[in-house]
Design an enzyme around this catalytic site. Structure first.
Site, PDB file in Angstrom:
ATOM      1  N   ASN A   4       1.029  -1.129  -0.030  1.00 43.63           N
ATOM      2  CA  ASN A   4      -0.045  -0.151  -0.173  1.00 43.63           C
ATOM      3  C   ASN A   4       0.999   1.068   0.038  1.00 43.63           C
ATOM      4  O   ASN A   4       1.403   1.788   1.119  1.00 43.63           O
ATOM      5  CB  ASN A   4      -0.739  -0.101   1.215  1.00 43.63           C
ATOM      6  CG  ASN A   4      -1.766   1.419   1.203  1.00 43.63           C
ATOM      7  OD1 ASN A   4      -1.529   1.997   0.491  1.00 43.63           O
ATOM      8  ND2 ASN A   4      -2.237   1.543   2.492  1.00 43.63           N
ATOM      9  N   LYS A   6       0.335   4.396  -0.227  1.00 45.42           N
ATOM     10  CA  LYS A   6      -0.466   5.364   0.214  1.00 45.42           C
ATOM     11  C   LYS A   6      -0.185   6.560  -0.639  1.00 45.42           C
ATOM     12  O   LYS A   6      -0.143   6.358  -1.967  1.00 45.42           O
ATOM     13  CB  LYS A   6       0.220   5.672   1.681  1.00 45.42           C
ATOM     14  CG  LYS A   6      -0.047   4.496   2.613  1.00 45.42           C
ATOM     15  CD  LYS A   6      -0.058   4.782   4.295  1.00 45.42           C
ATOM     16  CE  LYS A   6       0.063   3.367   4.681  1.00 45.42           C
ATOM     17  NZ  LYS A   6      -0.180   3.615   6.149  1.00 45.42           N
ATOM     18  N   HIS A  90      -9.676   1.382   4.623  1.00 38.90           N
ATOM     19  CA  HIS A  90      -8.082   1.571   5.223  1.00 38.90           C
ATOM     20  C   HIS A  90      -8.299   2.499   6.603  1.00 38.90           C
ATOM     21  O   HIS A  90      -9.308   3.469   6.396  1.00 38.90           O
ATOM     22  CB  HIS A  90      -7.209   2.023   4.236  1.00 38.90           C
ATOM     23  CG  HIS A  90      -5.811   1.996   5.060  1.00 38.90           C
ATOM     24  ND1 HIS A  90      -5.532   2.955   5.823  1.00 38.90           N
ATOM     25  CD2 HIS A  90      -4.860   1.116   5.102  1.00 38.90           C
ATOM     26  CE1 HIS A  90      -4.116   2.698   6.502  1.00 38.90           C
ATOM     27  NE2 HIS A  90      -3.649   1.627   5.791  1.00 38.90           N
ATOM     28  N   GLU A  92      -6.923   4.807   7.545  1.00 36.08           N
ATOM     29  CA  GLU A  92      -6.746   6.096   7.145  1.00 36.08           C
ATOM     30  C   GLU A  92      -7.966   6.769   6.663  1.00 36.08           C
ATOM     31  O   GLU A  92      -8.166   7.884   6.861  1.00 36.08           O
ATOM     32  CB  GLU A  92      -5.420   6.515   6.703  1.00 36.08           C
ATOM     33  CG  GLU A  92      -4.214   6.223   7.341  1.00 36.08           C
ATOM     34  CD  GLU A  92      -2.911   5.937   6.617  1.00 36.08           C
ATOM     35  OE1 GLU A  92      -3.149   5.677   5.273  1.00 36.08           O
ATOM     36  OE2 GLU A  92      -2.054   4.987   7.478  1.00 36.08           O
ATOM     37  N   GLU A 162      -5.374  -4.610  10.298  1.00 35.39           N
ATOM     38  CA  GLU A 162      -4.477  -3.756  10.723  1.00 35.39           C
ATOM     39  C   GLU A 162      -4.920  -2.788  11.947  1.00 35.39           C
ATOM     40  O   GLU A 162      -5.489  -1.886  11.821  1.00 35.39           O
ATOM     41  CB  GLU A 162      -4.470  -2.563   9.434  1.00 35.39           C
ATOM     42  CG  GLU A 162      -4.317  -3.419   8.507  1.00 35.39           C
ATOM     43  CD  GLU A 162      -3.601  -2.330   7.188  1.00 35.39           C
ATOM     44  OE1 GLU A 162      -2.365  -2.618   6.683  1.00 35.39           O
ATOM     45  OE2 GLU A 162      -3.987  -1.302   7.176  1.00 35.39           O
ATOM     46  N   GLY A 168       2.556   2.544  10.534  1.00 36.36           N
ATOM     47  CA  GLY A 168       3.315   3.612  10.393  1.00 36.36           C
ATOM     48  C   GLY A 168       4.060   4.090  11.630  1.00 36.36           C
ATOM     49  O   GLY A 168       4.758   5.073  11.609  1.00 36.36           O
ATOM     50  N   SER A 208       3.332  -1.998  10.400  1.00 39.12           N
ATOM     51  CA  SER A 208       4.738  -2.009  10.339  1.00 39.12           C
ATOM     52  C   SER A 208       5.437  -3.409  10.192  1.00 39.12           C
ATOM     53  O   SER A 208       6.342  -3.788  10.761  1.00 39.12           O
ATOM     54  CB  SER A 208       5.090  -1.562  11.899  1.00 39.12           C
ATOM     55  OG  SER A 208       4.749  -0.215  11.976  1.00 39.12           O
TER      56      SER A 208
HETATM   57  P1  PGA Z   1       2.785   0.251   7.436  1.00 39.68           P
HETATM   58  O1  PGA Z   1       1.283   0.621   7.000  1.00 39.68           O
HETATM   59  O2  PGA Z   1       3.250  -1.069   6.985  1.00 39.68           O
HETATM   60  O3  PGA Z   1       3.601   1.700   7.051  1.00 39.68           O
HETATM   61  O4  PGA Z   1       2.506   0.290   8.988  1.00 39.68           O
HETATM   62  C1  PGA Z   1       0.372  -0.355   6.794  1.00 39.68           C
HETATM   63  C2  PGA Z   1      -0.844  -0.163   6.176  1.00 39.68           C
HETATM   64  O5  PGA Z   1      -1.422   0.950   6.667  1.00 39.68           O
HETATM   65  O6  PGA Z   1      -1.423  -0.745   5.292  1.00 39.68           O
END
Ligand code: PGA
Length: 244
Positions: A4, A6, A90, A92, A162, A168, A208
């Site tokens: 992903n 983003k 997601h 976010e 998640e 992140g 992460s």
């Molecule tokens: P990250 O993001 O691996 O940077 O923690 C995962 C995601 O949001 O899909």
């Protein structure tokens, strides 16, 4: 294994990424591989992945096929340029763009209708975990969203667990914590769609995931794959996750 991106990279960087990434995973037949890129980079991603094993997806879609919805992108538009996957709900999107379980369901139905494979995200926030509500939150997200699908529709869905506090932040859920949550989600699927569906549904872990922790996570039978943000932005890093 899904990346992903983003809101990172432009079209030129997208082409350069796949020039490196595709050869690194050419022999990786043990899993499906997808990169979900920003909308404007999808044509470059699709051109650069060509006939390789790497598939491309969007990070969102709107549920109408077309219409006066300024700024939105529909499922048929993604299909027309060659996308196979789409991330839905997601955290976010939920947190910053007010998506709800109800709109997650609408988007999932729209994706299925045009043949996109949805990766539907669920996960608890830090305060929800700390107050002991992880399982209740996952149940609410499941019941209020994809549990309304028919069994035939549900069979085409991939779920991504998640935990919001792990995204992140560099804080990964331990393999045992992730497996507990996956087991709970699988239980919800089994209760609604039966034992076979519970076994067959693919549940990805996200939050992460890095080259140095992917092995431990993937050693858990409950964890079928990973949805990777930051560590998917660099070809060698994501390739070593895919080839764990
Ligand atoms: P990250 O993001 O691996 O940077 O923690 C995962 C995601 O949001 O899909």
């Amino acid at each position: 294994m899904a990346g992903n991106w983003k809101m990172y990279k432009n079209a030129g960087e997208t082409t350069a990424y796949f020039d490196k990434f595709v050869p690194l995973v050419a022999a990786s037949a043990h899993c499906d591989i997808a990169i979900c890129a920003p909308f404007v980079n999808l044509p470059a991603a699709i051109a650069a992945t060509g006939a390789s094993r790497v598939e491309v997806g969007g990070q969102n879609l709107y549920w109408a096929k077309e219409g006066a919805f300024t700024g939105e992108i529909s499922g048929p538009m993604l299909v027309a340029i060659g996308c196979k996957w789409v991330i839905i709900g997601h955290s976010e999107r939920r947190q910053y763009f007010h998506e709800t379980d109800e709109t997650v369901l609408k988007r999932t139905l729209a994706a299925l209708e045009c043949g996109l494979k949805p990766i539907v995200c669920v996960g608890e926030r830090l305060e929800e975990r700390e107050s002991g509500n992880t399982e209740a939150v996952l149940k609410t997200q499941f019941d209020g969203g994809i549990a309304a699908l028919t069994p035939e529709q549900f069979a085409k869905v991939t779920i991504a667990y998640e935990p919001v506090w792990a995204i992140g932040t560099g804080k990964t859920a331990t393999p045992d914590m992730a497996a507990d949550a996956h087991r709970h989600i699988r239980g919800l699927v089994t209760a609604k769609y039966g034992a076979a569906a519970g076994q067959q549904v693919r549940i990805l872990y996200g939050g992460s995931v890095k080259p140095d922790n992917v092995k431990g996570l993937m050693a858990q039978p409950e964890i079928d794959g990973a949805l990777v943000g930051g560590a998917s932005l660099e070809p060698a890093s994501f390739a070593s996750i895919v080839n764990f």
